[in-house]
Design an enzyme around this catalytic site. Structure first.
Site, mmCIF file in Angstrom:
data_model
loop_
_atom_site.group_PDB
_atom_site.id
_atom_site.type_symbol
_atom_site.label_atom_id
_atom_site.label_comp_id
_atom_site.label_asym_id
_atom_site.label_seq_id
_atom_site.Cartn_x
_atom_site.Cartn_y
_atom_site.Cartn_z
ATOM 1 N N TYR A 181 15.757 9.416 7.907
ATOM 2 C CA TYR A 181 16.074 9.540 9.332
ATOM 3 C C TYR A 181 17.566 9.828 9.538
ATOM 4 O O TYR A 181 17.939 10.694 10.340
ATOM 5 C CB TYR A 181 15.665 8.240 10.024
ATOM 6 C CG TYR A 181 15.982 8.136 11.490
ATOM 7 C CD1 TYR A 181 15.233 8.834 12.430
ATOM 8 C CD2 TYR A 181 17.011 7.313 11.944
ATOM 9 C CE1 TYR A 181 15.504 8.712 13.788
ATOM 10 C CE2 TYR A 181 17.287 7.192 13.291
ATOM 11 C CZ TYR A 181 16.538 7.899 14.215
ATOM 12 O OH TYR A 181 16.812 7.779 15.551
ATOM 13 N N LYS A 185 19.178 13.122 11.307
ATOM 14 C CA LYS A 185 20.004 13.011 12.513
ATOM 15 C C LYS A 185 21.427 13.508 12.279
ATOM 16 O O LYS A 185 22.061 14.037 13.204
ATOM 17 C CB LYS A 185 20.011 11.554 12.987
ATOM 18 C CG LYS A 185 18.669 11.086 13.552
ATOM 19 C CD LYS A 185 18.200 11.939 14.709
ATOM 20 C CE LYS A 185 17.030 11.327 15.457
ATOM 21 N NZ LYS A 185 16.547 12.196 16.551
#
Length: 313
Positions: A181, A185
């Protein structure tokens, strides 16, 4: 919809007349953004594939529920269940806005899910799935939207278009147990800078937010921090706190604001400074490995300490 986001200069709703796509708009932040844009006068394409935190499909359609809320309050909305990380799905998403409303002004990339693991336990499938939805799911809608805006610009119809991407504190600072993640991001933050530089010639502004709010992705991982107050106090982690910034960045009011990343949490908005050059040493020739230890340590004493990685303390 009694609340209105209005332009003080123009005395009308801030997003009046704009057509806005919001991905991942069935729940959480995306839902809050879609409803906020509708309150601000926009016509909204509510996109949601309808999946759980792990990517498994629902039988019900959250996007239809949100679009129904908008229409019940007098707004205009259309549903999209396209897979935004698929080339044809992303193209159809943009086509839905153009076919239904005749234009596209703002793209809000918000869709995503989690598959958290420590890196040594992280499966390749969990890596690929999260990178696909977050990072590729930002790239493809931007690609197709920007192609439309480029055509408009070349035809002499200069757009005043906006893209709002969704990064994360995990991507900007790192987060233990969220390597996939965080990498996605971080990629979104860098992609935002590139898109802002490339799309500006077509009349497109591109910014990103790094929100902290209570969603399905955070209320389990950070349950105590994300809990709603029981005494009626200000709900600092309500996703609706983030949406005014998204509406502003997605409107004409944000003219000239591009290539920036904003952290949004509760009532606080922070401009994130990103990677910047700090102390440096230039020998004017090739270094030897033996020379570098005192040099690197001296440079580090002259440079700011990095922000701590989430979960490392």
């Amino acid at each position: 919809m009694t609340e209105q986001h209005t332009s003080l200069a123009q005395g009308r709703p801030l997003a009046e007349g704009r057509v806005v796509i919001v991905t991942g708009a069935g729940r959480g932040l995306g839902r809050a953004h879609a409803l906020a844009f509708a309150r601000a006068g926009a016509r909204v394409v509510v996109n949601d594939l309808g999946v759980g935190l792990d990517g498994a499909a629902y039988e019900d359609t959250p996007a239809a529920q949100v679009a129904g809320e908008i229409r019940a309050s007098g707004g205009e909305a259309v549903v999209s269940t396209d897979d935004i990380a698929d080339m044809d799905g992303a193209a159809n998403l943009v086509r839905t806005a153009l076919d239904r409303f005749g234009r596209l002004d703002t793209l809000v990339n918000n869709a995503g899910f989690l598959r958290d693991r420590m890196l040594v336990n992280l499966d390749e499938d969990d890596w690929d799935a999260v990178i696909r939805v977050h990072l590729k799911g930002h790239f493809l809608p931007m690609k197709h939207a920007a192609a439309h805006w480029r055509s408009e610009s070349k035809a002499g119809r200069a757009p005043r278009a906006r893209v709002v991407n969704t990064s994360s504190g995990a991507g900007l600072l790192g987060a233990v147990g969220q390597g996939n993640y965080a990498a996605a991001k971080a990629g979104i933050a860098a992609l935002t800078l590139v898109a802002a530089a490339e799309f500006g010639r077509y009349g497109v502004q591109v910014n990103a937010i790094a929100p902290a709010a209570r969603t399905r992705m955070t209320e389990q991982t950070f349950a105590e921090d994300m809990a709603a107050p029981s005494d009626g106090a200000f709900d600092a982690m309500a996703p609706e706190n983030v949406s005014p910034l998204v509406v502003y960045l997605g409107s004409d009011a944000s003219h000239g604001v591009t290539g920036r990343v904003f952290e949004a949490e509760a009532g606080r908005i922070t401009v994130m400074d990103g990677w910047r050059r700090a102390a440096q040493a230039d020998k004017g020739a090739r270094w030897t490995p033996e020379e570098l230890d005192p040099t690197i340590r001296d440079l580090l004493t002259k440079s700011p300490d990095p922000e701590p990685v989430y979960g490392a303390q």
